[in-house]
Design a protein around this motif. Sequence first.
Motif, PDB file in Angstrom:
ATOM      1  N   THR A 192       0.526   7.105   1.482  1.00 45.00           N
ATOM      2  CA  THR A 192       1.844   6.759   0.716  1.00 45.00           C
ATOM      3  C   THR A 192       2.993   6.553   2.068  1.00 45.00           C
ATOM      4  N   ILE A 193       3.649   5.527   1.517  1.00 47.05           N
ATOM      5  CA  ILE A 193       4.810   5.014   2.496  1.00 47.05           C
ATOM      6  C   ILE A 193       5.870   5.247   1.862  1.00 47.05           C
ATOM      7  N   CYS A 227       2.935  -8.928   2.148  1.00 47.04           N
ATOM      8  CA  CYS A 227       3.097  -7.867   2.772  1.00 47.04           C
ATOM      9  C   CYS A 227       2.045  -7.571   3.916  1.00 47.04           C
ATOM     10  N   TYR A 228       0.890  -7.965   3.991  1.00 48.10           N
ATOM     11  CA  TYR A 228      -0.094  -7.730   4.852  1.00 48.10           C
ATOM     12  C   TYR A 228      -0.287  -8.801   6.164  1.00 48.10           C
ATOM     13  N   LYS A 272      -5.000   2.606  -0.813  1.00 48.38           N
ATOM     14  CA  LYS A 272      -4.481   3.057  -2.116  1.00 48.38           C
ATOM     15  C   LYS A 272      -4.649   4.475  -2.452  1.00 48.38           C
ATOM     16  N   SER A 280       0.404  -1.379   4.459  1.00 48.42           N
ATOM     17  CA  SER A 280       1.406  -1.041   3.572  1.00 48.42           C
ATOM     18  C   SER A 280       2.456  -1.498   4.280  1.00 48.42           C
ATOM     19  N   CYS A 281       3.614  -1.845   2.992  1.00 47.03           N
ATOM     20  CA  CYS A 281       4.865  -2.215   3.305  1.00 47.03           C
ATOM     21  C   CYS A 281       5.767  -1.637   2.032  1.00 47.03           C
ATOM     22  N   LEU A 326       4.588   7.121   6.852  1.00 47.76           N
ATOM     23  CA  LEU A 326       3.073   6.811   6.257  1.00 47.76           C
ATOM     24  C   LEU A 326       2.529   8.278   6.259  1.00 47.76           C
ATOM     25  N   ALA A 384       6.721  -0.960  -2.874  1.00 50.88           N
ATOM     26  CA  ALA A 384       5.656  -0.567  -1.840  1.00 50.88           C
ATOM     27  C   ALA A 384       4.765  -1.258  -2.360  1.00 50.88           C
ATOM     28  N   TYR A 385       3.560  -1.585  -1.314  1.00 48.79           N
ATOM     29  CA  TYR A 385       2.321  -2.238  -1.413  1.00 48.79           C
ATOM     30  C   TYR A 385       1.489  -1.498  -0.547  1.00 48.79           C
ATOM     31  N   TYR A 386       0.037  -1.481  -1.127  1.00 49.21           N
ATOM     32  CA  TYR A 386      -1.070  -0.918  -0.334  1.00 49.21           C
ATOM     33  C   TYR A 386      -2.317  -1.592  -0.377  1.00 49.21           C
ATOM     34  N   ARG A 387      -2.907  -1.805   0.719  1.00 51.35           N
ATOM     35  CA  ARG A 387      -4.222  -2.396   0.682  1.00 51.35           C
ATOM     36  C   ARG A 387      -5.060  -1.528   0.050  1.00 51.35           C
TER      37      ARG A 387
END
Length: 126
Positions: A68-69, A107-108, A64, A48-49, A80, A57-60
């Motif tokens: 939650t970041i 992001c990753y 997901k 995540s970032c 996190l 925000a982005y999530y793998r």
Amino acid sequence: VQLQASGGGLVQPGGSLRLSCVASGFQFDNYVTGWFRQAPGKEREGISCISSSGMTAYYRDSVKGRFTISRDNAKNTVYLQMNSLNQEDTAVYYCAKRRFRPTSDSCYVARLYDNWGQGTLVTVSS
């Protein structure tokens, strides 16, 4: 420049943990921050970032809907929140920072981050 991650520990499957990463030595609200993890015997992966403002925000996919970041720029801290943990989430978790705005792909990418925290161990086990 320092990033200090904390909050890891032992949790049962289905449980929750909140990781924190406190930053110092740089202008925190100018930087994207991300969370990565490395499970035993596996490569480090970005999960995540969050943008410098906290608006994006982005999530793998694997986290997901469960993780939650968030960030509090007044406290120089990124969080996190991890819910519904399972054994596959067992890993050392790292926070990191980068200068440029992330995309859903970048992001990753670990090499795009320029400073890293020391990691905090999360163990999910019954």
